[in-house]
Design a protein around this motif. Structure first.
Motif, PDB file in Angstrom:
ATOM      1  N   PRO A  17      39.487  42.023  44.823  1.00  0.00           N
ATOM      2  CA  PRO A  17      38.515  41.249  44.493  1.00  0.00           C
ATOM      3  C   PRO A  17      37.812  40.921  46.127  1.00  0.00           C
ATOM      4  O   PRO A  17      38.547  40.442  46.926  1.00  0.00           O
ATOM      5  N   ALA A  19      34.410  38.374  46.691  1.00  0.00           N
ATOM      6  CA  ALA A  19      33.603  37.368  46.211  1.00  0.00           C
ATOM      7  C   ALA A  19      32.457  37.848  46.821  1.00  0.00           C
ATOM      8  O   ALA A  19      32.014  38.019  48.102  1.00  0.00           O
ATOM      9  N   LEU A  48      36.490  36.594  41.784  1.00  0.00           N
ATOM     10  CA  LEU A  48      37.127  35.212  41.195  1.00  0.00           C
ATOM     11  C   LEU A  48      36.007  34.958  40.251  1.00  0.00           C
ATOM     12  O   LEU A  48      34.917  34.525  40.822  1.00  0.00           O
ATOM     13  N   GLN A  77      40.085  38.237  37.453  1.00  0.00           N
ATOM     14  CA  GLN A  77      40.415  37.468  38.234  1.00  0.00           C
ATOM     15  C   GLN A  77      40.106  35.759  38.004  1.00  0.00           C
ATOM     16  O   GLN A  77      38.719  35.433  37.821  1.00  0.00           O
ATOM     17  N   LYS A 151      47.699  36.861  42.334  1.00  0.00           N
ATOM     18  CA  LYS A 151      47.508  37.358  43.890  1.00  0.00           C
ATOM     19  C   LYS A 151      47.528  36.332  44.596  1.00  0.00           C
ATOM     20  O   LYS A 151      47.005  35.134  44.669  1.00  0.00           O
ATOM     21  N   PHE A 189      41.586  34.867  57.638  1.00  0.00           N
ATOM     22  CA  PHE A 189      41.367  36.365  57.823  1.00  0.00           C
ATOM     23  C   PHE A 189      41.812  36.755  59.352  1.00  0.00           C
ATOM     24  O   PHE A 189      41.615  37.944  59.822  1.00  0.00           O
ATOM     25  N   ASN A 217      48.837  43.897  50.298  1.00  0.00           N
ATOM     26  CA  ASN A 217      47.477  43.983  50.784  1.00  0.00           C
ATOM     27  C   ASN A 217      47.183  43.390  52.059  1.00  0.00           C
ATOM     28  O   ASN A 217      47.947  42.579  52.592  1.00  0.00           O
ATOM     29  N   ASP A 219      44.322  44.550  55.718  1.00  0.00           N
ATOM     30  CA  ASP A 219      44.208  45.360  56.827  1.00  0.00           C
ATOM     31  C   ASP A 219      44.229  46.764  56.524  1.00  0.00           C
ATOM     32  O   ASP A 219      44.548  47.622  57.556  1.00  0.00           O
ATOM     33  N   GLY A 241      40.582  46.148  50.235  1.00  0.00           N
ATOM     34  CA  GLY A 241      39.277  45.318  50.118  1.00  0.00           C
ATOM     35  C   GLY A 241      38.103  45.975  51.170  1.00  0.00           C
ATOM     36  O   GLY A 241      37.402  46.669  50.909  1.00  0.00           O
ATOM     37  N   ARG A 242      38.235  45.064  52.318  1.00  0.00           N
ATOM     38  CA  ARG A 242      37.178  45.318  53.245  1.00  0.00           C
ATOM     39  C   ARG A 242      37.103  47.003  53.805  1.00  0.00           C
ATOM     40  O   ARG A 242      36.191  47.432  53.862  1.00  0.00           O
TER      41      ARG A 242
HETATM   42  C1  LIG Z   1      34.301  37.828  51.672  1.00  0.00           C
HETATM   43  C2  LIG Z   1      35.716  37.859  51.144  1.00  0.00           C
HETATM   44  C3  LIG Z   1      35.848  37.469  49.844  1.00  0.00           C
HETATM   45  C4  LIG Z   1      37.076  37.579  48.964  1.00  0.00           C
HETATM   46  N1  LIG Z   1      37.099  37.126  47.781  1.00  0.00           N
HETATM   47  C5  LIG Z   1      38.238  37.244  47.129  1.00  0.00           C
HETATM   48  C6  LIG Z   1      38.402  36.787  45.635  1.00  0.00           C
HETATM   49  O1  LIG Z   1      37.390  36.434  44.989  1.00  0.00           O
HETATM   50  N2  LIG Z   1      39.678  36.863  45.174  1.00  0.00           N
HETATM   51  C7  LIG Z   1      40.499  37.190  45.869  1.00  0.00           C
HETATM   52  O2  LIG Z   1      41.749  37.200  45.253  1.00  0.00           O
HETATM   53  N3  LIG Z   1      40.611  37.423  47.115  1.00  0.00           N
HETATM   54  C8  LIG Z   1      39.325  37.433  47.721  1.00  0.00           C
HETATM   55  N4  LIG Z   1      39.391  37.972  48.960  1.00  0.00           N
HETATM   56  C9  LIG Z   1      40.620  38.508  49.686  1.00  0.00           C
HETATM   57  C10 LIG Z   1      40.669  39.802  49.526  1.00  0.00           C
HETATM   58  O3  LIG Z   1      40.851  40.437  48.125  1.00  0.00           O
HETATM   59  C11 LIG Z   1      41.874  40.376  50.344  1.00  0.00           C
HETATM   60  O4  LIG Z   1      42.949  39.976  50.022  1.00  0.00           O
HETATM   61  C12 LIG Z   1      41.741  40.446  51.800  1.00  0.00           C
HETATM   62  O5  LIG Z   1      40.510  40.631  52.212  1.00  0.00           O
HETATM   63  C13 LIG Z   1      42.674  41.292  52.494  1.00  0.00           C
HETATM   64  O6  LIG Z   1      42.515  42.695  52.183  1.00  0.00           O
HETATM   65  P1  LIG Z   1      41.617  43.625  53.195  1.00  0.00           P
HETATM   66  O7  LIG Z   1      41.942  43.573  54.530  1.00  0.00           O
HETATM   67  O8  LIG Z   1      41.945  45.020  52.511  1.00  0.00           O
HETATM   68  O9  LIG Z   1      40.336  43.412  53.038  1.00  0.00           O
HETATM   69  C14 LIG Z   1      38.047  37.958  49.633  1.00  0.00           C
HETATM   70  C15 LIG Z   1      38.121  38.342  50.998  1.00  0.00           C
HETATM   71  C16 LIG Z   1      36.829  38.329  51.667  1.00  0.00           C
HETATM   72  C17 LIG Z   1      36.429  38.786  53.152  1.00  0.00           C
END
Ligand SMILES: Cc1cc2nc3c(=O)[nH]c(=O)nc-3n(C[C@H](O)[C@H](O)[C@H](O)COP(=O)(O)O)c2cc1C
Length: 362
Positions: A17, A19, A48, A77, A151, A189, A217, A219, A241-242
């Protein structure tokens, strides 16, 4: 293969997720990009959702919870610190298409933590446990039962990596899967993901119930990172995610790598432009022009990132600056489509790019 209680996933790869980014249009794009066996993304998650917003029927919450038959399996979520409201929100989610319900225990944003939601739950484990029990009791029995997942981040701060003690408690309270983002709430982050920290959570959960999957989860931006995340942490699956924001085909690639050892070729420039077109068209279909324009402006940099590298149908990188600018300044949906098509026909068509590339050639 990964199972969440009664729900069988087709792969061990999950879309995180994010947001403001993971709406129905984006989830659809990620689901459509599959490997030859038709597999790629195993589970996608909504952003979320506020249970109060869902129960009151506020437009923002309902839009965020939008889903359809293709968007399956779907995890909705919820966030919050009140067990009874979370339970009511979970019933709403179950009745509106959720395949899985996740409880957010990682969001570090003040608006969420001030009300005991998100990563604040890491500091109040008894409340976290009560919420899981209440949500599980609300939705995990009967013919339309849905499993509940959590999570987490590793902890609130480095001095208290509570996830390794909290996660087993959540499993005993009825959580059927745990996802761990390998950072603390204080880190937000920053820094890199703590894989040994994720491993500790995996081991703690497995000691309580070896059949409960744990998802690593953080990076993961290349298909190879999925393999290293699994190797280093012992996790059962990986959430991305990203890394998917500029490469929604990463699930296809990571699945192919795990099952055949091969990473498929990067999509061509034409295919990347088709993906952008598809995403934009789906936003128009599911929402409206205003929404689609707002989001494509925010997303075009991510979506164009792979274009500035050599691709299968163009041996040299193509300029993206003028293209991005023309999408960002588009005043209508037609303007966006026309920018995409102009770029497809001639990537040097935006004059500033032509001037820059001529100067570079000299
Ligand atoms: C802009 C942004 C919004 C996020 N929104 C949520 C969210 O709504 N719910 C959640 O559990 N994590 C949220 N995250 C965290 C991501 O789900 C994830 O745990 C985090 O980015 C690390 O994973 P990645 O490196 O693959 O992005 C968000 C992260 C970012 C950067």
């Amino acid at each position: 293969m990964l199972r969440i209680g009664p729900v069988q996933l087709r792969t061990n790869l999950l879309l995180a997720p994010i947001a403001g980014y993971c709406d129905l249009a984006w989830r659809t794009v990620c689901r459509e990009l599959t490997w030859e066996d038709g597999r790629g993304l195993g589970l996608a998650c909504t952003d979320l959702l506020s249970p109060q917003g869902l129960l009151r029927g506020t437009a923002t919450s309902l839009d965020l919870a939008q889903t359809n038959e293709f968007d399956r399996p779907i995890c909705m979520q919820l966030y919050g610190g009140d067990a009874a409201i979370m339970a009511d929100g979970a019933r709403w989610a179950r009745d509106h298409g959720a395949t899985v319900i996740d409880i957010n225990m990682g969001c570090p944003v003040d608006k969420v933590t001030k009300k005991d939601g998100g990563s604040k739950l890491l500091c109040i484990p008894d409340t976290a446990e009560r919420i899981v029990e209440a949500v599980v009791n609300a939705v995990s029995t009967g013919p339309s039962a849905v499993p509940v997942t959590c999570k987490l981040r590793l902890g609130w701060s480095n001095c208290e990596p509570v996830a390794r003690t909290l996660a087993p408690r959540l499993v005993r309270a009825g959580a059927r899967l745990i996802t761990v983002h390998g950072r603390t709430a204080e880190q937000k982050f920053q820094g890199s993901v703590d894989r040994p920290g994720i491993r500790e959570v995996v081991e703690a959960v497995k000691a309580v119930d070896p059949s409960t999957p744990v998802i690593g989860n953080g990076d993961v931006t290349e298909p190879q990172h999925v393999l290293t995340m699994i190797r280093d942490t012992g996790c059962d699956g990986v959430m991305i995610g990203r890394g998917a924001l500029s490469r929604p085909w990463i699930f296809r690639d990571a699945w192919s790598l795990q099952t055949t050892g091969i990473i498929p070729p990067t999509p061509s420039r034409d295919q990347i432009l088709d993906i952008t077109r598809r995403y934009f068209s789906l936003m128009l279909e599911y929402r409206d022009e205003h929404y689609a324009l707002h989001h494509i402006r925010r997303r075009i940099s991510w979506l164009s990132k792979p274009l500035s590298a050599p691709l299968p149908d163009s041996d040299r990188p193509t300029p993206v600056k003028g293209y991005k600018e023309s999408v960002r300044t588009a005043q209508s949906a037609d303007d966006v489509f026309s920018a995409i098509e102009r770029y497809r026909e001639d990537p040097w068509c935006f004059s500033a790019d032509r001037v820059t590339s001529l100067a570079e050639a000299e």
